[in-house]
Scaffold this active site. Structure first.
Site, short mmCIF file in Angstrom:
data_model
loop_
_atom_site.label_atom_id
_atom_site.label_comp_id
_atom_site.label_asym_id
_atom_site.label_seq_id
_atom_site.Cartn_x
_atom_site.Cartn_y
_atom_site.Cartn_z
CG HIS A 21 -1.88 -1.13 1.26
ND1 HIS A 21 -3.25 -0.95 1.24
CD2 HIS A 21 -1.70 -2.47 1.29
CE1 HIS A 21 -3.86 -2.14 1.25
NE2 HIS A 21 -2.92 -3.07 1.30
CG ASP A 124 -5.24 1.57 2.40
OD1 ASP A 124 -6.08 0.69 2.64
OD2 ASP A 124 -4.25 1.38 1.68
#
Length: 488
Positions: A21, A124
């Site tokens: 990520h 996220d």
């Protein structure tokens, strides 16, 4: 100040603390910066080097990329000191505690926003509280999806129609209903929490986490995808039209790294010297080397590592094989035990084993690479596509079985090794004969050539997408225009 820009946009990026990520987030920040947007990344102390080290040598045409560091409360959620990253979690229990720890970052994020005064928050998917934080400061929150359109569409269809509940066994196939392509899956390829397997409280926790994430996503301004329209047009349309989501695909984001140094420094410190790696690759013929990597999270049993070694040798192809210490579940001290000295001796000059982090984009982009054996994580798939490399697909967990369908059945740029079991542990079920056969299928013969030609066409489309006037470039321009209007 730049022409026709009344006020420079400032975008704050907040990735989940996991390599898969954080790395694309840094790439996104670089892309926004090249569009003269001020960018700041929020992370925790032990994750900061993932951003600060590559940025030291980053030559940026736009404003500098700032890093804001906030504390992570490991002890408060019952984690050992220093566990600030998804990859450091060694059990489901630790993972759910880690995600609880991320929920405690809300107050720190608010302080950063008060200090930096950004115009937009890109956070996220697994940090759902970001939607409320953005609303509090009256700025748009964009959700960053580190996966494919097709995987998002499959998960939506599974949630809506529950076709997996109609089959009598884990091995029976079912169709994903009302889909652009005929996609068949098995129940055994779905996440365990969806199938009600494993400990009930862990499943309940995951269902809660995903429930909160989905609800926060629906209230957000929209979604940023690391994909490009030409790669999965039917699913980009399905996502926006059938699912009604506002989305911008700005990828492949890894293509913002042009210099060898930038490709080498993505992620953690590499376990191999850049020059040693390139020297080895330079000594090989074009398209003659197989690159093997299972990413940063999968765990591979000793038995499976041995089968891979035998399969690679039997395939008679040159190879680079990345074995992370986390991949080898028998522990750091025994990481060499599974690989016989005879194998290493026989493979000298033919095979290169990298123990630890490898500069994946640098390797994949080398003309010597002819195929990629991959766990089908979305970053890896996109990096392989951007470099024009056919794949041997070996999905492990998460949404990887859905990504595999895109590669093998829709794009037809890869073949599967025949895995059907969703499990973060790669147990040893894939035999060396199947590994050998799959590798030879993408490396040797007419079918391999056809796959390579298709893969090279996708590379061209990916490159064009991010260039001025390309689909990803244009959609990012349109997003930035919207953000400026929102804040006007």
């Amino acid at each position: 100040m730049f022409p026709n820009e009344p006020q420079r946009l400032h975008v704050l990026f907040f990735p989940l603390m996991a390599a898969g990520h954080m790395i694309p987030t840094l790439d996104m920040a670089k892309i926004f910066a090249t569009h003269h947007v001020k960018t700041t990344i929020v992370t925790t102390p032990l994750n900061a080097p993932t951003f600060t080290k590559p940025l030291r040598s980053y030559k940026n045409v736009g404003p500098p990329i700032d890093i804001e560091i906030i504390p992570f409360y490991s002890k408060e959620v019952g984690l050992p000191e220093g566990v600030e990253n998804y990859e450091r979690c060694t059990s489901d229990e630790m993972t759910t505690r880690f995600l609880k720890g991320t929920e405690m970052l809300q107050e720190s994020l608010e302080k950063v926003i008060e200090k930096c005064k950004p115009n937009c928050l890109v956070a996220d998917k697994l940090l759902p509280f970001a939607t409320d934080v953005a609303a509090k400061f009256n700025i748009p929150r964009l959700v960053f999806h580190g996966t494919s359109y097709i995987a998002q569409c499959v998960m939506h269809a599974l949630g809506k129609y529950e076709p997996y509940k109609q089959v009598s066994s884990d091995e029976e196939e079912f169709d994903v209903p009302h889909f652009p392509h005929e996609i068949k899956l098995k129940k055994s390829q779905l996440p365990t929490f969806l199938r009600g397997l494993g400990e009930k409280h862990i499943n309940d926790e995951w269902m809660k986490i995903f429930g909160r994430a989905m609800e926060a996503e629906e209230r957000s301004y929209g979604i940023i995808m690391n994909s490009f329209y030409e790669l999965e047009p039917d699913y980009a349309d399905y996502y926006r039209k059938k699912m009604g989501r506002k989305a911008w695909h700005i990828g492949p984001v890894s293509l913002c790294n042009h210099e060898k140094e930038a490709k080498f420094q993505r992620g953690k410190d590499s376990s191999i010297d850049e020059h040693e790696c390139l020297k080895w690759l330079d000594s090989k013929k074009p398209k003659s080397v197989v690159y093997v990597s299972f990413g940063s999270l999968a765990k591979v049993s000793t038995l499976q590592l041995q089968q891979i070694a035998m399969g690679l040798e039997a395939s008679e192809q040159d190879f680079i094989w990345v074995v992370m210490s986390k991949n080898n579940v028998d522990g750091e001290n025994e990481k060499n035990e599974w690989l016989s000295h005879e194998f290493e001796k026989r493979m000298e000059g033919k095979g290169l084993v990298i123990r630890g982090w490898a500069p994946q984009v640098l390797i994949l982009d080398h003309e010597a690479i002819g195929a990629f054996v991959t766990h089908c994580g979305w970053n890896s798939i996109l990096e392989g596509i951007s470099c024009g490399v056919p794949m041997v697909t070996w999905p492990v967990f998460a949404e990887q079985f859905m990504n595999e369908k895109l590669v093998t059945e829709i794009l037809k740029t890869g073949v599967g090794v025949g895995v059907n079991q969703w499990n973060i542990m790669v147990e040893g079920n894939v035999k060396w004969e199947d590994i050998k056969e799959a590798i030879r299928k993408v490396m040797v013969g007419e079918e391999a050539l056809e796959m390579r030609n298709r893969a090279m066409k996708l590379k061209e489309l990916a490159t064009t997408a991010v260039e001025v006037g390309g689909s990803s470039y244009n959609i990012l321009q349109s997003l930035l225009h919207e953000l400026r209007s929102y804040n006007a």
